[in-house]
Motif scaffolding. Sequence first.
Motif, PDB file in Angstrom:
ATOM      1  N   ALA B  41       0.835  -1.208   0.000  1.00  0.00           N
ATOM      2  CA  ALA B  41       0.000   0.000   0.000  1.00  0.00           C
ATOM      3  C   ALA B  41       0.864   1.251   0.000  1.00  0.00           C
ATOM      4  CB  ALA B  41      -0.925  -0.014   1.215  1.00  0.00           C
ATOM      5  N   ALA B  42       1.886   1.270   0.863  1.00  0.00           N
ATOM      6  CA  ALA B  42       2.724   2.471   0.938  1.00  0.00           C
ATOM      7  C   ALA B  42       3.603   2.589  -0.294  1.00  0.00           C
ATOM      8  CB  ALA B  42       3.589   2.430   2.191  1.00  0.00           C
ATOM      9  N   LYS B  43       4.065   1.442  -0.800  1.00  0.00           N
ATOM     10  CA  LYS B  43       4.990   1.484  -1.938  1.00  0.00           C
ATOM     11  C   LYS B  43       4.298   1.995  -3.190  1.00  0.00           C
ATOM     12  CE  LYS B  43       8.528  -1.667  -2.609  1.00  0.00           C
ATOM     13  NZ  LYS B  43       8.956  -3.033  -2.844  1.00  0.00           N
ATOM     14  N   ASN B  44       3.027   1.650  -3.352  1.00  0.00           N
ATOM     15  CA  ASN B  44       2.308   2.076  -4.540  1.00  0.00           C
ATOM     16  C   ASN B  44       1.592   3.400  -4.365  1.00  0.00           C
ATOM     17  OD1 ASN B  44       3.177  -0.263  -5.653  1.00  0.00           O
ATOM     18  ND2 ASN B  44       1.285  -1.385  -5.282  1.00  0.00           N
ATOM     19  N   ALA B  45       1.722   3.995  -3.184  1.00  0.00           N
ATOM     20  CA  ALA B  45       1.019   5.257  -2.950  1.00  0.00           C
ATOM     21  C   ALA B  45       1.681   6.366  -3.755  1.00  0.00           C
ATOM     22  CB  ALA B  45       1.049   5.599  -1.464  1.00  0.00           C
ATOM     23  N   THR B  46       0.920   7.428  -3.967  1.00  0.00           N
ATOM     24  CA  THR B  46       1.455   8.582  -4.683  1.00  0.00           C
ATOM     25  C   THR B  46       2.627   9.160  -3.909  1.00  0.00           C
ATOM     26  OG1 THR B  46      -0.806   9.020  -5.360  1.00  0.00           O
ATOM     27  CG2 THR B  46       0.791  10.755  -5.735  1.00  0.00           C
ATOM     28  N   TYR B  47       3.709   9.452  -4.612  1.00  0.00           N
ATOM     29  CA  TYR B  47       4.903   9.989  -3.941  1.00  0.00           C
ATOM     30  C   TYR B  47       4.693  11.446  -3.596  1.00  0.00           C
ATOM     31  CZ  TYR B  47       9.540  11.956  -3.483  1.00  0.00           C
ATOM     32  OH  TYR B  47      10.629  12.634  -3.046  1.00  0.00           O
ATOM     33  N   CYS B  49       6.927  13.200  -1.208  1.00  0.00           N
ATOM     34  CA  CYS B  49       8.068  13.526  -0.356  1.00  0.00           C
ATOM     35  C   CYS B  49       7.927  12.899   1.031  1.00  0.00           C
ATOM     36  CB  CYS B  49       8.272  15.025  -0.217  1.00  0.00           C
ATOM     37  SG  CYS B  49       8.549  15.821  -1.773  1.00  0.00           S
ATOM     38  N   GLY B  50       7.272  11.760   1.120  1.00  0.00           N
ATOM     39  CA  GLY B  50       7.156  11.085   2.401  1.00  0.00           C
ATOM     40  C   GLY B  50       5.910  11.469   3.173  1.00  0.00           C
ATOM     41  N   MET B  51       5.250  12.563   2.795  1.00  0.00           N
ATOM     42  CA  MET B  51       4.014  12.910   3.477  1.00  0.00           C
ATOM     43  C   MET B  51       2.924  11.956   2.993  1.00  0.00           C
ATOM     44  SD  MET B  51       5.221  15.397   5.100  1.00  0.00           S
ATOM     45  CE  MET B  51       3.818  16.127   5.919  1.00  0.00           C
ATOM     46  N   GLU B  52       1.868  11.853   3.781  1.00  0.00           N
ATOM     47  CA  GLU B  52       0.754  11.042   3.322  1.00  0.00           C
ATOM     48  C   GLU B  52       0.061  11.785   2.190  1.00  0.00           C
ATOM     49  OE1 GLU B  52      -1.833   8.216   6.124  1.00  0.00           O
ATOM     50  OE2 GLU B  52      -0.943   9.923   7.096  1.00  0.00           O
TER      51      GLU B  52
ATOM     52  N   GLN C  90       7.831  10.154   8.046  1.00  0.00           N
ATOM     53  CA  GLN C  90       8.110  10.456   6.632  1.00  0.00           C
ATOM     54  C   GLN C  90       9.300   9.631   6.135  1.00  0.00           C
ATOM     55  OE1 GLN C  90       5.472  12.261   7.833  1.00  0.00           O
ATOM     56  NE2 GLN C  90       6.850  13.895   8.434  1.00  0.00           N
ATOM     57  N   ARG C  93       8.160   6.153   5.551  1.00  0.00           N
ATOM     58  CA  ARG C  93       7.315   6.083   4.355  1.00  0.00           C
ATOM     59  C   ARG C  93       8.176   6.153   3.095  1.00  0.00           C
ATOM     60  NH1 ARG C  93       3.690   9.842   5.889  1.00  0.00           N
ATOM     61  NH2 ARG C  93       2.513   8.450   7.211  1.00  0.00           N
ATOM     62  N   LEU C  94       9.201   6.993   3.113  1.00  0.00           N
ATOM     63  CA  LEU C  94      10.108   7.051   1.960  1.00  0.00           C
ATOM     64  C   LEU C  94      10.812   5.723   1.777  1.00  0.00           C
ATOM     65  CD1 LEU C  94      11.833  10.532   2.152  1.00  0.00           C
ATOM     66  CD2 LEU C  94      10.236   9.718   0.463  1.00  0.00           C
ATOM     67  N   ASN C  96       9.675   2.837   2.622  1.00  0.00           N
ATOM     68  CA  ASN C  96       8.689   1.899   2.086  1.00  0.00           C
ATOM     69  C   ASN C  96       8.490   2.088   0.590  1.00  0.00           C
ATOM     70  OD1 ASN C  96       8.284   0.813   4.557  1.00  0.00           O
ATOM     71  ND2 ASN C  96       6.407   1.930   4.996  1.00  0.00           N
ATOM     72  N   GLN C  97       8.644   3.320   0.125  1.00  0.00           N
ATOM     73  CA  GLN C  97       8.367   3.572  -1.285  1.00  0.00           C
ATOM     74  C   GLN C  97       9.535   3.229  -2.183  1.00  0.00           C
ATOM     75  OE1 GLN C  97       6.883   7.599  -1.507  1.00  0.00           O
ATOM     76  NE2 GLN C  97       4.832   6.921  -1.032  1.00  0.00           N
ATOM     77  N   GLU C 179       8.091  -3.576   3.231  1.00  0.00           N
ATOM     78  CA  GLU C 179       7.584  -2.361   3.875  1.00  0.00           C
ATOM     79  C   GLU C 179       7.554  -2.584   5.374  1.00  0.00           C
ATOM     80  OE1 GLU C 179       3.825  -1.021   2.540  1.00  0.00           O
ATOM     81  OE2 GLU C 179       4.320  -1.283   0.436  1.00  0.00           O
TER      82      GLU C 179
END
Lengths: 215, 124, 207
Positions: B41-47, B49-52, C90, C93-94, C96-97, C179
């Motif tokens: 879910a997090a990997k495919n989320a819109t980037y 800059c780390g914010m939700e 953050q 999350r980075l 994870n991405q 993740e």
Amino acid sequence: METLEQIKKRIEAAVPGAKIDIVNNGSPSAQHSLKIDNEHARDVARFLRDDPALRFDFCSNVTGVDWLDRVIKKTVKTKQVVDGVEKDVDLTSEEKIPGYLEAVYHLFSIAHKHGPVIIRMQTGRANAQLSSLTPIWRSAELQEREIFDLYGIKFEGHPDLRRILMWDEFEDFPMRKDYRPPDDFEWEPTPHDDVLERAKQHYPARPTETELKPS
Amino acid sequence: MSLHPYFEIVVFVGVALIFPVMPLILAWMWRRFFQPPKPGAAKNATYECGMESLGEAQIQFRSQYYLYAIIFLIFDVEAVFLVPFAVAFTGLPVGAFLSILVFLLLLIEGLVWAWGKGCLNWAK
Amino acid sequence: MGDEIDEGLRSELQRQGIWVTSMQELYNWGRKNSIWPLQFGLACCAIEMIATAASRYDIARFGAEVFRPSPRQADLMIVAGTVTKKMAPQIVRLYNQMPDPKYVIAMGACAISGGPFKQGYNVLKGIDRYIPVDVYIPGCPPRPEALLHAFMELQRKIDNQKLSGPNKSDHLDREHPSEYPVPAFGKHDLVPRANPDVFRPPQIERV
């Protein structure tokens, strides 16, 4: 620049009802300050900014202070008649000052190139509230937000009073003296003093004599 | 045997195609047959800059924006016409001067119309 | 596929003018010489990281000069500086991405443990509480040479990763997570304070 006494007199003449005290700074810098009362704070600030002789148009620094309960001891030498003989006797009186929060503003005048004049406002620890001086000096906006964030003083009349350093969900005020940090001391490489005491609670207990003895 | 004069170019084009495409095919095969995919879910989320991220990455612009774009475009194109006009100004007959004036008047009229219509007020 | 080549046979073949390699060596050789870091800095360590990327220390010698502005194209996260509690979600999350395989260098005292600000109200006591860290660099801030050393350690680690077998690399292991849970902002602290799957503080031993 005028002396603080002159400024105080002129403020009291210009802003009726304003209670101004001079707080002396005993250190060599001798930067004495004006304690102003919360009700007339904005009028006093406006006077300081707009008065043609003062023109404090720049608020360079706003900071918060948390004062603990203090006891001030005063010794006064008086003459007393003891057993019919007059003697010098030291009378000590103790004055208890309950703790309070304070906001301190440093003002400079760019127009007249003088300053700083320091003004202070005090409020109690519970339900801390002061009137914001952001409408007078725009530069106070972020610093008042910081005081709100770290000391929990609500600034009445502030245009955008939100937390600035901590996240919005945070509930404590970390720069207050009664703040207790969360207890996450499970791993401290070089603990000492307070940290050692806190960390010990997470470390395994020292084995007792009976446990050490091979049975 | 003489080679066709374009033969070298054909070889060049072939190499130029194989060179970038081969690694892509290799990488695709590596991913397809060897490396397990790990979506999340997090990997495919819109980037962001780390914010939700809030909402979609592809958003619609308000239609008011196109009014600015079109008005800008008209006056940009006008400059393209005006520069050669200004360069050749001294040698122009009166008819050319009048026609460019008509062109300018039309544009100015359009600007006045857009202004009066309120297109230039910033949409709040 | 990832089996080791007999060294004696290899040197014998090399003497005859034949160079042999394995898929694993070729794959790791390619990977370790083009580690693209994610472009972000948190505090003063980032200045040293910038110095490392500049001409005097020149991280391009290791194929890592391409600082990517998006986690989608990055292999390496250099956590350079103090991680505040407000910033930690953050960072996670980075991480994870980023696509697999991905590596983390914790640069400087703050990133590895909180450093001089460890007892601060807003300072995370080390990024290894939430994401796995491959190389730790102590120092406040570490010199560019230290970052280059960490880089070479990371290259050595990549070079030794296996493509198959029980000890194969994490990114080829279907069960290994890619993740990690992002901490939430709590009322007094981040929730949870550390991810127990990742954070393994050294055991205190009494002697």
